[in-house]
Write a protein that holds these residues in place. Structure first.
Motif, PDB file in Angstrom:
ATOM      1  N   GLY A   1       0.815  -1.215   0.000  1.00 15.53           N
ATOM      2  CA  GLY A   1       0.000   0.000   0.000  1.00 15.53           C
ATOM      3  C   GLY A   1       0.847   1.263   0.000  1.00 15.53           C
ATOM      4  O   GLY A   1       0.554   2.230  -0.710  1.00 15.53           O
TER       5      GLY A   1
ATOM      6  N   VAL B   1       2.174   1.878  -3.437  1.00 11.37           N
ATOM      7  CA  VAL B   1       1.167   2.473  -4.311  1.00 11.37           C
ATOM      8  C   VAL B   1       1.073   3.973  -4.087  1.00 11.37           C
ATOM      9  O   VAL B   1       0.996   4.774  -5.034  1.00 11.37           O
ATOM     10  CB  VAL B   1      -0.202   1.799  -4.095  1.00 11.37           C
TER      11      VAL B   1
ATOM     12  N   ALA C   1       1.732   6.703  -7.004  1.00 14.86           N
ATOM     13  CA  ALA C   1       0.558   7.395  -7.545  1.00 14.86           C
ATOM     14  C   ALA C   1       0.007   8.399  -6.546  1.00 14.86           C
ATOM     15  O   ALA C   1      -1.155   8.322  -6.151  1.00 14.86           O
ATOM     16  CB  ALA C   1      -0.508   6.381  -7.937  1.00 14.86           C
TER      17      ALA C   1
ATOM     18  N   GLN D   1      -3.305  10.386  -7.650  1.00 11.77           N
ATOM     19  CA  GLN D   1      -4.547   9.677  -7.977  1.00 11.77           C
ATOM     20  C   GLN D   1      -5.417   9.604  -6.718  1.00 11.77           C
ATOM     21  O   GLN D   1      -5.335   8.684  -5.922  1.00 11.77           O
ATOM     22  CB  GLN D   1      -4.243   8.280  -8.519  1.00 11.77           C
TER      23      GLN D   1
ATOM     24  N   GLY E   1      -8.524   9.052  -5.869  1.00 12.10           N
ATOM     25  CA  GLY E   1      -9.364   7.891  -5.549  1.00 12.10           C
ATOM     26  C   GLY E   1      -8.559   6.727  -5.029  1.00 12.10           C
ATOM     27  O   GLY E   1      -8.936   6.072  -4.054  1.00 12.10           O
ATOM     28  N   ARG E   2      -7.428   6.480  -5.649  1.00 15.06           N
ATOM     29  CA  ARG E   2      -6.594   5.367  -5.209  1.00 15.06           C
ATOM     30  C   ARG E   2      -5.960   5.664  -3.866  1.00 15.06           C
ATOM     31  O   ARG E   2      -5.827   4.776  -3.015  1.00 15.06           O
ATOM     32  CB  ARG E   2      -5.529   5.076  -6.259  1.00 15.06           C
ATOM     33  N   VAL E   3      -5.552   6.919  -3.653  1.00 17.95           N
ATOM     34  CA  VAL E   3      -4.958   7.303  -2.365  1.00 17.95           C
ATOM     35  C   VAL E   3      -5.958   7.093  -1.238  1.00 17.95           C
ATOM     36  O   VAL E   3      -5.631   6.571  -0.175  1.00 17.95           O
ATOM     37  CB  VAL E   3      -4.470   8.769  -2.408  1.00 17.95           C
TER      38      VAL E   3
ATOM     39  N   GLN F   1      -8.493   5.056  -1.236  1.00 17.10           N
ATOM     40  CA  GLN F   1      -8.706   3.617  -1.071  1.00 17.10           C
ATOM     41  C   GLN F   1      -7.584   2.988  -0.253  1.00 17.10           C
ATOM     42  O   GLN F   1      -7.829   2.208   0.681  1.00 17.10           O
ATOM     43  CB  GLN F   1      -8.802   2.957  -2.447  1.00 17.10           C
ATOM     44  N   VAL F   2      -6.326   3.337  -0.612  1.00 21.42           N
ATOM     45  CA  VAL F   2      -5.191   2.761   0.113  1.00 21.42           C
ATOM     46  C   VAL F   2      -5.157   3.272   1.545  1.00 21.42           C
ATOM     47  O   VAL F   2      -4.867   2.517   2.492  1.00 21.42           O
ATOM     48  CB  VAL F   2      -3.880   3.079  -0.618  1.00 21.42           C
TER      49      VAL F   2
END
Length: 645
Positions: free
Chosen positions: A303, A306, A310, A313, A315-317, A319-320
């Motif tokens: 995580g 990631v 990124a 990003q 949304g991904r941040v 989420q992680v």
């Protein structure tokens, strides 16, 4: 051969039997005449056989007419007789009181068997009057050392001069009729104190209420013998773990005359077994701990990778970040479990008692367990009394106990199950909290050990360390209560009943004892000073406060913290306790001297009741255990700086 046939057997030459011994033979005949598992007979001081029981005839093949009056060396090999082993055995028995051995012995037909032999000297005031010889055939167990040892422990017959066993007669109703040296040593009663009393007084109250003494007598009467192991009670009230064999005794006409009861103290053996069991459970616990610590760590490093690759990003941040928070929360719960385990094993759990309302306990418990209940779509039903109930209890610990029970019910109930929490006011100012589920249930053999440390029963666990029920039992006992587990078996659900004392009054809940909010100017943002010698921890905490709209300053040792506080004039200070230069206690004292109104929070990896008490005495307003939860910080901000919420 029963006692009547013993009486009819030909006597040895009366000149070799002392009057003292002759006067006691009738009692001996009544006690052992019908015993068939052992060869038991008496001998003169010279080793001449004086009588012969049924077990001796069955084991050795001689009838009483053939063997009474003969020397007992007839049962030994020529080599043993040449080496004068029989004489040696009598010499040792005379000098030391008893002689015990194992070896080959011979029957009438020449076949041999592996015998366990005990020769006990029978003494009067005048000296050795004869010997009692007890023999048992242990051929089948010769190569099984442990089984042989257990056989010796369970079946060795004792009489008055044998002190290792309690052996005594009961009448048909279970009243004590005789009492030997071993009984006095093990149970503590003098003969005049116990003869005529019912043998149920040797059992704990819970066994008497369950009817165990009567059950054992009935089994011995219908099956010939009954064996049991369990706690027994001495005269002084102390307990010992006893192995008990009860044999029904009948006379020549088949009339039931009573029972022979043999008891041995096996407390040391049981203690060794308990230590071995605890060691096995500890090994299982350590393996579980290693597994549970690896699980939340596994996704953290990927995580972080990631996030580094990124960072833009969003949304991904998010989420992680959510995943990282869940994993940190899981590790935090594991660490809390370890701390509670340490407190249980060292006896350092302390209660902060107060007059509290039951409804507050239930509310906190449900809030804690609700995520686990919702995750598996269970239905939770609450049945509470219609009047307020006041307890003298530790709100945090009691809520922890109830929430543990609710969480366990959720964990071990298949999805879509039902959980019911019912509170019952019982007689004697007692409160019963029932937590019942429709889950997988508990096997009967696990009910007695389910509260033991490191024991997870046969149900296993998908997460956690399995110490929750031990902690619940500890908390219940510290409150003067108890916890019981009930289940009709696997697949039939479980009911936990928490029994607690109730304060004999009903009224309003205690007033909130939170300190009054500290007023701060509303025209500026709060100033927060964070001091920790772990830069990553200090920096990330500053980032949290900055995202909350506050001005921050960071320090990496206690001396820097004091200097920064003088220049920065913070409203809130977060201090690690173990910093170099100055520790957190001294830094807090100096800051408090110059700024009496500042709110100071202690940050520590230690969170016992004594740790909290120490920081409170040192002038800290709050004590938070690492890793610090954002919601805990927000709660403090809301309570002390409401206008900044």
């Amino acid at each position: 051969m029963d006692s009547q046939k013993l009486a009819e057997a030909p006597d040895a030459d009366a000149s070799i039997i002392s009057p003292w011994l002759a006067a006691r033979r009738q009692h001996f005949d009544e006690l052992v005449g019908g015993v068939t598992d052992y060869a038991i007979f008496m001998m003169s001081p010279e080793g001449i056989i004086l009588d012969w029981n049924s077990g001796a005839e069955e084991l050795k093949g001689y009838t009483a007419k053939e063997i009474v009056g003969q020397h007992f060396s007839r049962f030994y090999s020529e080599e043993d007789k040449t080496a004068r082993f029989p004489d040696h055995e009598l010499i040792v028995a005379s000098a030391e009181g008893r002689f015990a051995t194992e070896g080959w012995r011979y029957r009438k037909d020449g076949t041999r068997f592996w015998a366990n032999v005990t020769i006990t000297a029978i003494r009067s005031d005048a000296g050795v009057e004869g010997f009692l010889k007890i023999t048992r055939d242990l051929t089948k167990r010769q190569q099984a050392t442990e089984a042989l040892r257990q056989s010796e422990e369970r079946f060795r017959l004792l009489i008055e001069s044998v002190a290792d066993y309690a052996i005594f007669m009961l009448d048909p109703e279970g009243n004590v009729m005789s009492w030997n040296t071993g009984a006095h040593r093990i149970k503590g009663y003098e003969p005049e104190e116990i003869i005529g009393q019912h043998f149920s007084r040797f059992y704990p109250e819970e066994a008497r209420l369950e009817g165990v003494p009567a059950i054992l007598l009935e089994r011995a009467l219908t099956e010939g013998r009954a064996e049991d192991e369990g706690w027994r009670v001495r005269k002084d009230g102390t307990r010992f773990w006893g192995n008990v064999i009860i044999t029904a005794v009948h006379d020549a006409a088949g009339i039931h005359r009573g029972f022979v009861k043999i008891t041995r103290d096996l407390t040391d053996r049981r203690n060794r077994e308990q230590i071995e069991l605890a060691s096995k459970r500890k090994d299982t616990f350590l393996a579980t701990l290693a597994h549970e610590l690896r699980n939340p760590l596994a996704p953290i490093l990927p995580g972080v990778d990631v996030l580094l690759k990124a960072p833009h990003q969003t949304g991904r941040v998010v989420q992680v970040a959510s995943m990282l928070r869940r994993q940190v929360d899981q590790m935090s719960r594991l660490i809390d479990d370890l701390l509670d385990l340490s407190r249980v094993t060292t006896g350092k759990i302390a209660l902060q008692r107060d007059r509290i309302q039951l409804v507050d306990v239930v509310q906190r418990s449900v809030e804690t367990a609700q995520p686990a209940i919702d995750a598996k779509h269970h239905r939770l039903a609450l049945n509470l009394p219609g009047v307020p109930v006041i307890l003298d209890a530790d709100l945090h610990r009691l809520s922890q106990a109830v929430s543990n029970l609710l969480t366990n019910a959720a964990k071990y109930t298949p999805a879509g199950g039902e959980i019911e929490l019912t509170v019952e006011l019982a007689e004697g100012d007692r409160l019963l909290i029932h937590i019942k589920d429709t889950g997988i249930g508990i096997p009967a053999e696990s009910l007695e050990t389910i509260f033991d440390l490191f024991d997870q029963g046969t149900r296993g666990s998908s997460d956690g360390l399995g110490i929750g029920l031990t902690l619940v039992q500890t908390i219940a006992r510290m409150h003067g209560g108890s916890i019981g587990a009930f289940s009709d078996g696997e697949g039939r659900g479980t009911e936990m009943i928490l029994d607690l004392p109730v304060v004999a009054s009903v009224g309003d809940a205690p007033e909130d004892e939170l300190a009054p909010p500290v007023s701060t100017p509303s025209s500026r943002a709060l100033r927060v000073l964070v001091a920790d010698d772990a830069p990553n921890t200090a920096d990330i905490l500053c980032m949290f406060f900055e995202l909350e709209g506050m001005h921050t300053r960071v320090a990496y040792d206690g001396l820097q913290a004091v200097e920064s506080a003088t220049a920065f004039r913070p409203d809130l200070v977060c201090l690690d306790l173990g910093m170099p230069q100055l520790d957190g206690f001294e830094a807090a004292r100096r800051i408090r001297e110059s700024q009496p109104g500042v709110v100071i929070i202690a940050l520590s990896g230690w969170g016992s009741e004594s740790d909290h008490a120490r920081t409170k005495e040192a002038g800290f307003d709050f004590h938070l255990v690492k890793p610090v939860k954002p919601e805990d910080l927000r709660q403090i901000l809301a309570s002390r700086f409401p206008q900044k919420g």
